[in-house]
Design a protein around this motif. Structure first.
Motif, PDB file in Angstrom:
ATOM      1  N   ASP A  82      64.623  39.119  53.580  1.00 24.86           N
ATOM      2  CA  ASP A  82      64.372  39.429  52.178  1.00 24.86           C
ATOM      3  C   ASP A  82      62.883  39.574  51.890  1.00 24.86           C
ATOM      4  OD1 ASP A  82      66.505  38.973  49.650  1.00 24.86           O
ATOM      5  OD2 ASP A  82      67.254  38.540  51.656  1.00 24.86           O
ATOM      6  N   TYR A  83      62.581  40.576  51.070  1.00 19.66           N
ATOM      7  CA  TYR A  83      61.260  40.630  50.441  1.00 19.66           C
ATOM      8  C   TYR A  83      61.370  39.882  49.114  1.00 19.66           C
ATOM      9  CZ  TYR A  83      57.172  42.300  47.923  1.00 19.66           C
ATOM     10  OH  TYR A  83      56.001  42.351  47.203  1.00 19.66           O
ATOM     11  N   LEU A  84      60.604  38.796  48.982  1.00 16.17           N
ATOM     12  CA  LEU A  84      60.549  38.067  47.719  1.00 16.17           C
ATOM     13  C   LEU A  84      59.286  38.409  46.945  1.00 16.17           C
ATOM     14  CD1 LEU A  84      61.750  34.451  48.643  1.00 16.17           C
ATOM     15  CD2 LEU A  84      63.101  36.353  47.744  1.00 16.17           C
ATOM     16  N   ASN A  85      58.177  38.424  47.659  1.00 17.57           N
ATOM     17  CA  ASN A  85      56.873  38.686  47.053  1.00 17.57           C
ATOM     18  C   ASN A  85      55.863  38.887  48.179  1.00 17.57           C
ATOM     19  OD1 ASN A  85      56.202  35.981  47.968  1.00 17.57           O
ATOM     20  ND2 ASN A  85      57.191  35.210  46.107  1.00 17.57           N
ATOM     21  N   GLU A  86      54.580  38.911  47.820  1.00  9.78           N
ATOM     22  CA  GLU A  86      53.536  39.150  48.816  1.00  9.78           C
ATOM     23  C   GLU A  86      53.420  38.020  49.833  1.00  9.78           C
ATOM     24  OE1 GLU A  86      51.313  42.145  48.767  1.00  9.78           O
ATOM     25  OE2 GLU A  86      53.208  42.582  47.764  1.00  9.78           O
ATOM     26  N   ASN A  87      53.922  36.859  49.476  1.00  7.12           N
ATOM     27  CA  ASN A  87      53.797  35.704  50.370  1.00  7.12           C
ATOM     28  C   ASN A  87      55.013  35.492  51.262  1.00  7.12           C
ATOM     29  OD1 ASN A  87      51.237  34.919  49.315  1.00  7.12           O
ATOM     30  ND2 ASN A  87      52.283  34.056  47.529  1.00  7.12           N
ATOM     31  N   TYR A  88      56.155  36.054  50.871  1.00  6.16           N
ATOM     32  CA  TYR A  88      57.360  35.852  51.678  1.00  6.16           C
ATOM     33  C   TYR A  88      58.067  37.185  51.866  1.00  6.16           C
ATOM     34  CZ  TYR A  88      61.055  33.223  53.932  1.00  6.16           C
ATOM     35  OH  TYR A  88      61.916  32.714  54.858  1.00  6.16           O
ATOM     36  N   ASN A  89      57.943  37.717  53.071  1.00  6.68           N
ATOM     37  CA  ASN A  89      58.526  39.003  53.413  1.00  6.68           C
ATOM     38  C   ASN A  89      58.546  39.128  54.935  1.00  6.68           C
ATOM     39  OD1 ASN A  89      55.843  40.248  54.236  1.00  6.68           O
ATOM     40  ND2 ASN A  89      55.414  39.743  52.087  1.00  6.68           N
ATOM     41  N   ALA A  90      58.927  40.279  55.426  1.00  7.45           N
ATOM     42  CA  ALA A  90      59.082  40.456  56.872  1.00  7.45           C
ATOM     43  C   ALA A  90      57.774  40.320  57.649  1.00  7.45           C
ATOM     44  CB  ALA A  90      59.712  41.818  57.162  1.00  7.45           C
ATOM     45  N   ARG A  91      56.639  40.386  56.956  1.00  8.72           N
ATOM     46  CA  ARG A  91      55.337  40.221  57.617  1.00  8.72           C
ATOM     47  C   ARG A  91      54.964  38.755  57.840  1.00  8.72           C
ATOM     48  NH1 ARG A  91      53.212  44.437  60.406  1.00  8.72           N
ATOM     49  NH2 ARG A  91      53.249  46.373  59.182  1.00  8.72           N
ATOM     50  N   HIS A  92      55.753  37.863  57.298  1.00  9.13           N
ATOM     51  CA  HIS A  92      55.451  36.436  57.440  1.00  9.13           C
ATOM     52  C   HIS A  92      55.406  36.064  58.924  1.00  9.13           C
ATOM     53  CE1 HIS A  92      55.718  32.091  56.935  1.00  9.13           C
ATOM     54  NE2 HIS A  92      55.593  32.247  55.617  1.00  9.13           N
ATOM     55  N   THR A  93      54.427  35.254  59.308  1.00  9.36           N
ATOM     56  CA  THR A  93      54.259  34.895  60.716  1.00  9.36           C
ATOM     57  C   THR A  93      55.489  34.198  61.291  1.00  9.36           C
ATOM     58  OG1 THR A  93      53.136  32.854  60.030  1.00  9.36           O
ATOM     59  CG2 THR A  93      51.752  34.747  60.596  1.00  9.36           C
ATOM     60  N   TYR A  94      56.257  33.541  60.443  1.00 13.36           N
ATOM     61  CA  TYR A  94      57.472  32.876  60.919  1.00 13.36           C
ATOM     62  C   TYR A  94      58.397  33.872  61.613  1.00 13.36           C
ATOM     63  CZ  TYR A  94      62.081  30.680  60.797  1.00 13.36           C
ATOM     64  OH  TYR A  94      63.319  30.188  61.137  1.00 13.36           O
ATOM     65  N   PHE A  95      58.547  35.057  61.009  1.00 13.36           N
ATOM     66  CA  PHE A  95      59.468  36.043  61.565  1.00 13.36           C
ATOM     67  C   PHE A  95      58.897  36.743  62.801  1.00 13.36           C
ATOM     68  CE2 PHE A  95      60.641  35.977  56.959  1.00 13.36           C
ATOM     69  CZ  PHE A  95      61.854  35.326  57.131  1.00 13.36           C
ATOM     70  N   SER A  96      57.596  36.948  62.822  1.00 16.02           N
ATOM     71  CA  SER A  96      56.997  37.630  63.973  1.00 16.02           C
ATOM     72  C   SER A  96      57.081  36.802  65.236  1.00 16.02           C
ATOM     73  CB  SER A  96      55.532  37.994  63.674  1.00 16.02           C
ATOM     74  OG  SER A  96      54.765  36.827  63.439  1.00 16.02           O
ATOM     75  N   ASN A  97      57.316  35.512  65.094  1.00 14.18           N
ATOM     76  CA  ASN A  97      57.417  34.629  66.257  1.00 14.18           C
ATOM     77  C   ASN A  97      58.856  34.427  66.736  1.00 14.18           C
ATOM     78  OD1 ASN A  97      54.624  34.102  66.514  1.00 14.18           O
ATOM     79  ND2 ASN A  97      54.726  32.581  64.875  1.00 14.18           N
ATOM     80  N   LEU A  98      59.805  35.107  66.102  1.00 10.76           N
ATOM     81  CA  LEU A  98      61.203  34.980  66.499  1.00 10.76           C
ATOM     82  C   LEU A  98      61.588  36.111  67.459  1.00 10.76           C
ATOM     83  CD1 LEU A  98      62.868  34.070  63.074  1.00 10.76           C
ATOM     84  CD2 LEU A  98      62.323  32.527  64.960  1.00 10.76           C
ATOM     85  N   PRO A  99      62.542  35.868  68.372  1.00 10.73           N
ATOM     86  CA  PRO A  99      62.901  36.866  69.397  1.00 10.73           C
ATOM     87  C   PRO A  99      63.886  37.916  68.899  1.00 10.73           C
ATOM     88  CG  PRO A  99      64.173  34.870  69.755  1.00 10.73           C
ATOM     89  CD  PRO A  99      63.251  34.583  68.585  1.00 10.73           C
ATOM     90  N   THR A 100      63.528  38.632  67.836  1.00  8.02           N
ATOM     91  CA  THR A 100      64.419  39.642  67.271  1.00  8.02           C
ATOM     92  C   THR A 100      64.351  40.947  68.062  1.00  8.02           C
ATOM     93  OG1 THR A 100      62.658  40.260  65.728  1.00  8.02           O
ATOM     94  CG2 THR A 100      64.340  38.736  64.923  1.00  8.02           C
ATOM     95  N   ASP A 101      65.500  41.606  68.165  1.00  9.41           N
ATOM     96  CA  ASP A 101      65.556  42.948  68.749  1.00  9.41           C
ATOM     97  C   ASP A 101      65.308  44.010  67.689  1.00  9.41           C
ATOM     98  OD1 ASP A 101      66.294  42.042  71.368  1.00  9.41           O
ATOM     99  OD2 ASP A 101      68.338  41.716  70.624  1.00  9.41           O
ATOM    100  N   PHE A 102      65.620  43.686  66.449  1.00  2.29           N
ATOM    101  CA  PHE A 102      65.406  44.593  65.320  1.00  2.29           C
ATOM    102  C   PHE A 102      65.483  43.759  64.045  1.00  2.29           C
ATOM    103  CE2 PHE A 102      69.915  44.091  65.384  1.00  2.29           C
ATOM    104  CZ  PHE A 102      70.327  44.252  64.077  1.00  2.29           C
ATOM    105  N   THR A 103      65.004  44.312  62.946  1.00  3.04           N
ATOM    106  CA  THR A 103      65.088  43.624  61.657  1.00  3.04           C
ATOM    107  C   THR A 103      65.389  44.622  60.541  1.00  3.04           C
ATOM    108  OG1 THR A 103      62.667  43.763  61.512  1.00  3.04           O
ATOM    109  CG2 THR A 103      63.606  41.652  62.202  1.00  3.04           C
ATOM    110  N   ILE A 104      66.047  44.114  59.508  1.00  2.00           N
ATOM    111  CA  ILE A 104      66.359  44.880  58.312  1.00  2.00           C
ATOM    112  C   ILE A 104      65.594  44.269  57.149  1.00  2.00           C
ATOM    113  CG2 ILE A 104      68.182  45.571  56.700  1.00  2.00           C
ATOM    114  CD1 ILE A 104      70.172  45.275  59.020  1.00  2.00           C
ATOM    115  N   GLY A 105      64.949  45.099  56.358  1.00  2.00           N
ATOM    116  CA  GLY A 105      64.267  44.631  55.154  1.00  2.00           C
ATOM    117  C   GLY A 105      65.123  44.925  53.932  1.00  2.00           C
ATOM    118  N   SER A 106      65.380  43.919  53.111  1.00  2.00           N
ATOM    119  CA  SER A 106      66.267  44.084  51.961  1.00  2.00           C
ATOM    120  C   SER A 106      65.734  43.365  50.726  1.00  2.00           C
ATOM    121  CB  SER A 106      67.671  43.548  52.274  1.00  2.00           C
ATOM    122  OG  SER A 106      68.299  44.276  53.288  1.00  2.00           O
ATOM    123  N   ILE A 107      66.269  43.788  49.596  1.00  2.00           N
ATOM    124  CA  ILE A 107      65.982  43.133  48.318  1.00  2.00           C
ATOM    125  C   ILE A 107      67.273  42.538  47.774  1.00  2.00           C
ATOM    126  CG2 ILE A 107      65.233  43.442  45.924  1.00  2.00           C
ATOM    127  CD1 ILE A 107      62.907  43.937  47.660  1.00  2.00           C
TER     128      ILE A 107
END
Length: 278
Positions: A82-107
């Motif tokens: 989820d994109y919530l705001n500028e502080n919580y979205n797919a760019r958050h370092t938490y997600f970049s450190n996870l072993p994802t094969d792909f990601t979906i961005g949603s509201i």
């Protein structure tokens, strides 16, 4: 057509069965690729998102299934973020450190511009109506503008592969009094968002979850011509929550897309996004 589905949920979030049951149904339906995209954890508890404590188990389970079924289907471990705001979205370092094969961005939430309170756009209509009246003085136009503003910002920030159910605001907003008078505005906002998606080179999901039950896709077929004109790469996803629905609406939607001039979808083949003839 490449039989695939990269938008699905299981018991790690709000899906209705275990991951392996979905895999078995996908194989029985002839799918070549199946991607899990459980709702990523949020900074607050919900009944429909994963818990932070379950994330490691989620990826471990999908990895186990990849090995077990590697001769029958390509499996991928993803997240719907989820994109919530500028502080919580797919760019958050938490997600970049996870072993994802792909990601979906949603509201799924919009944030009030003054008080910062979040309003869900994807729950029951009664709650949507109540929150629109409480937070936006009943002005559905303000809600719609907030949704598209945040959707555009999500796309501009990026950090994910697929734009999920891009006009999902229709689900509840279309039932609100005065909605029909705003169609021209919505078309303008949607054109602007689609242009941003084209510029970002993200993949746009054609979400078929409600195609068979309500003859509705997200985005609406109303925008298919524009999407094709902008040459936005697409993939057909089923937003599956029940094992029987691992491929619901996909064939019907593929036929319709061809009528609008689409000739390819984007598919994960061997772990790489590739163009494949519909």
């Amino acid at each position: 057509m490449y039989l695939s589905n990269y938008h699905s949920h299981c018991i790690f979030c709000d899906g209705r069965s275990h991951p392996e049951v979905f895999v078995q149904h996908a194989i029985s339906k002839g799918l070549k690729a199946y991607g899990f995209s459980s709702h990523a954890p949020l900074p607050f508890d919900t009944f429909w998102t994963m818990k932070h404590d379950d994330v490691a188990d989620y990826f471990q389970e999908i990895e186990r299934l990849k090995v077990k079924y590697n001769q029958q289907i390509e499996l991928y471990a993803g997240l719907e973020i989820d994109y919530l705001n500028e502080n919580y979205n797919a760019r958050h370092t938490y997600f970049s450190n996870l072993p994802t094969d792909f990601t979906i961005g949603s509201i799924h939430y919009i944030q009030h511009p003054q008080n910062g309170e979040l309003m869900g756009i994807d729950g029951s209509y009664s709650l949507f109506e109540e929150e629109t009246k409480r937070l936006y003085n009943g002005n559905i136009e303000h809600v719609i503008r907030a949704f598209f503003d945040q959707s555009k910002r999500m796309v501009q920030l990026g950090g994910f592969d697929i734009v999920g159910h891009v006009d999902k605001i229709y689900l509840n907003a279309s039932k609100f009094s005065g909605f029909n008078k705003l169609q021209n505005l919505i078309d303008e906002l949607m054109d602007d968002l689609l242009t941003a998606i084209a510029q970002s080179r993200l993949i746009l999901e054609i979400n078929t979850k409600s195609v068979e039950s309500a003859r509705i896709s997200y985005p609406s077929r109303h925008y298919f011509k524009k999407i094709n004109e902008l040459q936005i790469p697409i993939t057909i996803n089923c937003d599956t929550h029940y094992p029987d629905n691992v491929i619901q609406g996909k064939s019907t939607t593929a036929v319709l897309l061809k009528q609008y001039g689409f000739i390819h979808t984007m598919e994960l083949i061997g772990g790489v996004w590739q163009s494949y003839a519909i």
